[in-house]
Design a protein around this motif. Structure first.
Motif, PDB file in Angstrom:
ATOM      1  N   ASP A 286       0.841  -1.217   0.000  1.00 24.36           N
ATOM      2  CA  ASP A 286       0.000   0.000   0.000  1.00 24.36           C
ATOM      3  C   ASP A 286       0.870   1.259   0.000  1.00 24.36           C
ATOM      4  O   ASP A 286       0.601   2.215  -0.725  1.00 24.36           O
ATOM      5  CB  ASP A 286      -0.920   0.036   1.228  1.00 24.36           C
ATOM      6  CG  ASP A 286      -2.101  -0.928   1.107  1.00 24.36           C
ATOM      7  OD1 ASP A 286      -2.390  -1.384  -0.015  1.00 24.36           O
ATOM      8  OD2 ASP A 286      -2.727  -1.215   2.134  1.00 24.36           O
TER       9      ASP A 286
ATOM     10  N   LEU B  99       1.100  -7.440   1.770  1.00 21.67           N
ATOM     11  CA  LEU B  99       0.182  -7.087   0.680  1.00 21.67           C
ATOM     12  C   LEU B  99      -0.928  -6.188   1.208  1.00 21.67           C
ATOM     13  O   LEU B  99      -1.171  -6.128   2.407  1.00 21.67           O
ATOM     14  CB  LEU B  99      -0.485  -8.354   0.128  1.00 21.67           C
ATOM     15  CG  LEU B  99       0.379  -9.480  -0.417  1.00 21.67           C
ATOM     16  CD1 LEU B  99      -0.523 -10.578  -0.976  1.00 21.67           C
ATOM     17  CD2 LEU B  99       1.325  -8.978  -1.504  1.00 21.67           C
ATOM     18  N   GLY B 100      -1.653  -5.542   0.288  1.00 20.86           N
ATOM     19  CA  GLY B 100      -2.938  -4.947   0.643  1.00 20.86           C
ATOM     20  C   GLY B 100      -3.925  -6.111   0.764  1.00 20.86           C
ATOM     21  O   GLY B 100      -3.680  -7.212   0.249  1.00 20.86           O
TER      22      GLY B 100
HETATM   23  C1  S3P Z   1      -7.883  -3.318   0.377  1.00 22.53           C
HETATM   24  C2  S3P Z   1      -7.061  -3.228   1.469  1.00 22.53           C
HETATM   25  C3  S3P Z   1      -6.199  -2.080   1.747  1.00 22.53           C
HETATM   26  C4  S3P Z   1      -5.851  -1.330   0.451  1.00 22.53           C
HETATM   27  C5  S3P Z   1      -7.098  -1.007  -0.308  1.00 22.53           C
HETATM   28  C6  S3P Z   1      -7.928  -2.236  -0.664  1.00 22.53           C
HETATM   29  C7  S3P Z   1      -8.700  -4.532   0.183  1.00 22.53           C
HETATM   30  O1  S3P Z   1      -5.002  -2.512   2.380  1.00 22.53           O
HETATM   31  O2  S3P Z   1      -4.980  -2.075  -0.352  1.00 22.53           O
HETATM   32  O3  S3P Z   1      -7.853  -0.128   0.490  1.00 22.53           O
HETATM   33  O4  S3P Z   1      -9.191  -4.761  -0.938  1.00 22.53           O
HETATM   34  O5  S3P Z   1      -8.859  -5.294   1.157  1.00 22.53           O
HETATM   35  P1  S3P Z   1      -4.924  -3.008   3.928  1.00 22.53           P
HETATM   36  O6  S3P Z   1      -5.314  -4.444   3.962  1.00 22.53           O
HETATM   37  O7  S3P Z   1      -3.480  -2.804   4.267  1.00 22.53           O
HETATM   38  O8  S3P Z   1      -5.821  -2.125   4.718  1.00 22.53           O
END
Ligand code: S3P
Length: 170
Positions: free
Chosen positions: A36, A80-81
């Motif tokens: 992210d 990862l996100g």
């Molecule tokens: C997402 C999670 C986020 C970020 C985006 C989408 C998702 O990261 O990549 O908002 O699809 O679950 P985090 O898991 O670090 O919050």
């Protein structure tokens, strides 16, 4: 590093991928990368702004490009996100060449952590029902990770130690 290239943390938003990942990296003296953050630094915009201005599909394309590029590094801990592992190209690469850890928490714990988050686009207008549905939809995919860490009854340090122990016996 051993037979697998990098250590990858995956799981829902709010599961601690970044904080656990950075602690594991410190212990193993590896570099740490948070996808992210990489996306935000690359586009010089917050993820919230990217979703607002360009939409989710655009974000997912950038997420795929940056994640696949970073996976080419070595001796690195990568967080990862939450949606990264849902992408089949990213998932395939991770399952083939890397050690993956799913930080699994009880869905009520996750819900309480993410429901009022103002910086995560997927939670902003979502009801509790929507979020639980998203968590349940993703469980089966996260479960493909090489290792599942059940985090509910563990302290942060215990989670870190468990991951390091798995890495060292691999
Ligand atoms: C997402 C999670 C986020 C970020 C985006 C989408 C998702 O990261 O990549 O908002 O699809 O679950 P985090 O898991 O670090 O919050």
């Amino acid at each position: 590093m051993k037979s697998k290239e990098n250590l990858v943390f995956l799981g829902m938003m709010g599961s601690g991928k970044s904080s656990i990942g950075s602690l594991v990296a410190k212990k193993l003296k590896f570099n740490f990368i948070d996808i992210d953050n990489e996306i935000e630094n690359n586009l010089k915009k917050t993820i919230k702004k990217i979703f607002e201005e360009k939409g989710e599909n655009y974000f997912r394309k950038i997420e795929e490009q940056i994640t696949l590029k970073k996976l080419r590094l070595h001796n690195t801990v990568i967080s990862l996100g939450g949606g990264g592992f849902i992408n089949k190209h990213i998932r395939k690469e991770i399952l083939k060449n890397h050690l993956s850890f799913w930080l699994n928490w009880d869905k009520k714990i996750l819900l309480s952590r993410i429901k009022n988050s103002k910086k995560r686009p997927l939670t902003i207008n979502a009801s509790d029902y929507d979020l639980i549905e998203l968590i349940e939809k993703r469980y089966g995919i996260y479960a493909k990770a090489l290792y599942e860490i059940k985090c509910d009854d563990l302290t942060k340090n215990e989670i870190v130690d468990k991951v390091v122990e798995i890495y060292e016996t691999n």
